[in-house]
Scaffold this motif. Structure first.
Motif, PDB file in Angstrom:
ATOM      1  N   ASP A  75       0.845  -1.177   0.000  1.00  0.00           N
ATOM      2  CA  ASP A  75       0.000   0.000   0.000  1.00  0.00           C
ATOM      3  C   ASP A  75       0.886   1.235   0.000  1.00  0.00           C
ATOM      4  O   ASP A  75       1.390   1.652   1.037  1.00  0.00           O
ATOM      5  CB  ASP A  75      -0.908   0.003   1.231  1.00  0.00           C
ATOM      6  CG  ASP A  75      -1.827   1.219   1.246  1.00  0.00           C
ATOM      7  OD1 ASP A  75      -1.990   1.830   0.171  1.00  0.00           O
ATOM      8  OD2 ASP A  75      -2.351   1.554   2.320  1.00  0.00           O
ATOM      9  N   ALA A  76       1.106   1.807  -1.161  1.00  0.00           N
ATOM     10  CA  ALA A  76       1.996   2.962  -1.288  1.00  0.00           C
ATOM     11  C   ALA A  76       1.347   4.013  -2.175  1.00  0.00           C
ATOM     12  O   ALA A  76       0.592   3.681  -3.085  1.00  0.00           O
ATOM     13  CB  ALA A  76       3.344   2.542  -1.873  1.00  0.00           C
ATOM     14  N   GLU A  77       1.677   5.235  -1.903  1.00  0.00           N
ATOM     15  CA  GLU A  77       1.174   6.345  -2.704  1.00  0.00           C
ATOM     16  C   GLU A  77       2.299   6.889  -3.569  1.00  0.00           C
ATOM     17  O   GLU A  77       3.453   6.905  -3.156  1.00  0.00           O
ATOM     18  CB  GLU A  77       0.631   7.444  -1.806  1.00  0.00           C
ATOM     19  CG  GLU A  77      -0.538   7.022  -0.941  1.00  0.00           C
ATOM     20  CD  GLU A  77      -1.019   8.174  -0.072  1.00  0.00           C
ATOM     21  OE1 GLU A  77      -0.861   9.333  -0.503  1.00  0.00           O
ATOM     22  OE2 GLU A  77      -1.527   7.900   1.024  1.00  0.00           O
ATOM     23  N   PRO A  78       1.972   7.337  -4.775  1.00  0.00           N
ATOM     24  CA  PRO A  78       3.019   7.881  -5.645  1.00  0.00           C
ATOM     25  C   PRO A  78       3.493   9.248  -5.164  1.00  0.00           C
ATOM     26  O   PRO A  78       2.812   9.935  -4.409  1.00  0.00           O
ATOM     27  CB  PRO A  78       2.306   7.995  -7.003  1.00  0.00           C
ATOM     28  CG  PRO A  78       0.873   8.201  -6.645  1.00  0.00           C
ATOM     29  CD  PRO A  78       0.642   7.379  -5.408  1.00  0.00           C
ATOM     30  N   LEU A  79       4.681   9.630  -5.610  1.00  0.00           N
ATOM     31  CA  LEU A  79       5.189  10.968  -5.335  1.00  0.00           C
ATOM     32  C   LEU A  79       4.688  11.893  -6.445  1.00  0.00           C
ATOM     33  O   LEU A  79       5.231  11.912  -7.548  1.00  0.00           O
ATOM     34  CB  LEU A  79       6.719  10.970  -5.306  1.00  0.00           C
ATOM     35  CG  LEU A  79       7.386  10.515  -4.013  1.00  0.00           C
ATOM     36  CD1 LEU A  79       8.866  10.267  -4.239  1.00  0.00           C
ATOM     37  CD2 LEU A  79       7.191  11.530  -2.921  1.00  0.00           C
ATOM     38  N   ARG A  80       3.649  12.612  -6.155  1.00  0.00           N
ATOM     39  CA  ARG A  80       3.081  13.515  -7.154  1.00  0.00           C
ATOM     40  C   ARG A  80       3.780  14.864  -7.054  1.00  0.00           C
ATOM     41  O   ARG A  80       3.724  15.512  -6.005  1.00  0.00           O
ATOM     42  CB  ARG A  80       1.576  13.676  -6.939  1.00  0.00           C
ATOM     43  CG  ARG A  80       0.784  12.399  -7.157  1.00  0.00           C
ATOM     44  CD  ARG A  80      -0.705  12.672  -7.059  1.00  0.00           C
ATOM     45  NE  ARG A  80      -1.477  11.470  -7.327  1.00  0.00           N
ATOM     46  CZ  ARG A  80      -1.856  10.610  -6.401  1.00  0.00           C
ATOM     47  NH1 ARG A  80      -1.525  10.824  -5.129  1.00  0.00           N
ATOM     48  NH2 ARG A  80      -2.551   9.545  -6.729  1.00  0.00           N
TER      49      ARG A  80
END
Length: 507
Positions: A75-80
């Motif tokens: 469960d990871a979020e991108p670096l926007r």
């Protein structure tokens, strides 16, 4: 957010302590056993900048790897990237590319044009690492806003240590915190420490000149007020910090610093006048500021504590008296720009250009070689042969070759220094880069932080860039880029959004 990867857990928010420590050290780290001046005060701070850049991009790479691992259940979020991030990267690349063209076209050696004077440290390599840190930090802060407070607190801790050092050095000027601290000897009619620091340069904090530490204190003093108005610091912490920084700032007795600090305070007064609570904070802040300024101007503060400013009558009759004769260097810088207008001479270019553009028969004869039989007679210059940041070699009118030391590596004016170093092309690109970051910060969710850019630019009118402190202004602008808005919003809306994004630790 805690993330597992191959059975291991890694929480990027745990880096708060690491970031805080490194940012604190970036203001105070020295090598007590180094070689003056760069080896003691500048090189360690450059290495700290590199360490911060490497850490930041390591975080980015880890986050990118975790995001790619998401297909396997992570469960990871991108670096926007924040708004305008790509524009910022392009501007940095344009400036660095222009700088490399300068280096390749410079009449001095590649190394001399690439690597700055050791005390200044702000050569092409330094700015490349600065670009990496600024752009990388904007990415990281956008994804992990809790790291903003860690970095902020680290800088404030470094500021407290700097202020304490100033207080101690005002009591005993021989404490430079090197392994030869306290060892003094007379040199040219004045007292000098073994590390090369003159008595008149004190207090230096953890830098090589009182002006350097003065800028750090001026920038952090206005930063505390921003934190107070933006609720990033509580009153019980902010006001004592303001008092400590302001007192230490006055004890540095540096005119350019006081001018820069005054410009920052005026800017904040205008900026915060209509912000809820901002007017009251600024009016309270101006009370000790004006009192201290009145003491300095009146001369009531004893000479044992601080230098006195030039009398008002002198400044009105000769405005350049405020610059402590630094303005005497500016004509040479203008000549250097005229000689190589497009791409300049190389980084720290004033020292590189100076021997080539001066008429030594008219000025600066004291920097020529002297006749052995008649020491009062100087040997004129027939032709400059080669030079670097520390010295130059010339063919004398007597046919012999002489090597003598340079005057200085800075014109003590950020506009002239930049233009003579990287030419009008590089100067234009740097002005666009700096102005862009200030604009983005002022209109974004980190509004108020742009005041460090204002202080830095004003300071640079009688001072210069340096690897000992330049990163402080660029850190604020990096955070400003991290919280940039895609379009302008009202102050009320930006305050509400910034409180959610920056102030809330777990946002």
């Amino acid at each position: 957010m805690s993330m597992g990867w191959a059975g291991l857990k890694f929480d990027l928010s745990d880096l708060s302590f690491v970031y805080g420590t490194l940012f604190a050290l970036s203001l105070v780290i020295i090598n007590p056993w180094g070689v003056p001046f760069g080896g003691i005060w500048t090189t360690p701070k450059v290495y700290l900048l590199i360490a911060l850049a490497l850490l930041t991009w390591s975080v980015i790479l880890v986050q990118a790897a975790l995001y790619l691992w998401r297909k396997r259940g992570q469960d990871a979020e991108p670096l926007r990237p924040p708004a305008f991030w790509a524009v910022a990267v392009c501007l940095w690349l344009a400036f660095l590319t222009s700088g490399m063209v300068t280096i390749l076209l410079s009449p001095v050696t590649f190394r001399s044009a690439l690597i700055a004077n050791s005390e200044m440290g702000d050569g092409w390599v330094y700015w490349a690492w600065m670009a990496a840190l600024v752009c990388g930090n904007a990415l990281v802060l956008r994804r992990f806003p809790q790291l903003f407070k860690a970095q902020l607190h680290g800088l404030l801790i470094g500021g407290v240590l700097s202020a304490l050092a100033v207080f101690v050095q005002r009591v005993n000027w021989t404490l430079d915190f090197t392994d030869t601290t306290g060892q003094v000897f007379p040199f040219g009619g004045v007292w000098q420490l073994h590390s090369g620091i003159y008595k008149g340069w004190m207090p230096i904090g953890f830098t090589s000149n009182r002006g350097h530490v003065g800028f750090i204190l001026a920038a952090l003093t206005v930063l505390v007020l921003v934190c107070l108005v933006r609720s990033w610091l509580g009153k019980r912490y902010a006001w004592p910090l303001y008092a400590v920084f302001l007192a230490a700032l006055y004890l540095t007795s540096t005119r350019g610093v006081l001018l820069a600090f005054g410009a920052g305070m005026v800017y904040l007064l205008i900026r915060f006048w209509r912000v809820p609570g901002g007017r009251r904070v600024m009016l309270i802040a101006f009370t000790p500021l004006l009192l201290g300024g009145a003491l300095l101007a009146s001369g009531l503060v004893g000479a044992g504590l601080t230098r006195t400013l030039p009398p008002l009558k002198t400044i009105l009759s000769d405005p350049f008296a405020f610059t402590s004769t630094r303005s005497n260097l500016w004509p040479s810088a203008v000549d250097g720009i005229r000689a190589r207008p497009l791409f300049g001479w190389g980084f720290n270019g004033y020292g590189l250009a100076w021997p080539h553009v001066n008429d030594f028969n008219v000025k600066w004869k004291t920097y020529l070689a002297r006749d052995k039989e008649n020491p009062k007679k100087t040997i004129g210059v027939a032709r400059i042969l080669r030079n670097n940041h520390s010295s130059y070699e010339y063919l004398g009118v007597d046919g012999n070759v002489y090597r003598v030391r340079n005057l200085t590596n800075k014109a003590h004016n950020i506009i002239l220094d930049t233009a003579v170093s990287v030419g009008l092309v590089g100067f234009t690109l740097y002005a666009l880069l700096f102005g862009f970051f200030v604009w983005v910060t002022a209109r974004g969710e980190g509004w108020g932080l742009e005041v460090l850019g204002i202080v830095y630019l004003t300071f640079g009118l009688t001072w210069f860039e340096s690897a000992q402190y330049s990163h402080l202004a660029w850190w604020a602008l990096s955070a400003g880029l991290a919280y940039a808005l895609p379009q302008a919003v009202s102050v009320r809306d930006s305050t509400r959004k910034s409180d959610r994004i920056i102030v809330t630790p777990n946002s």
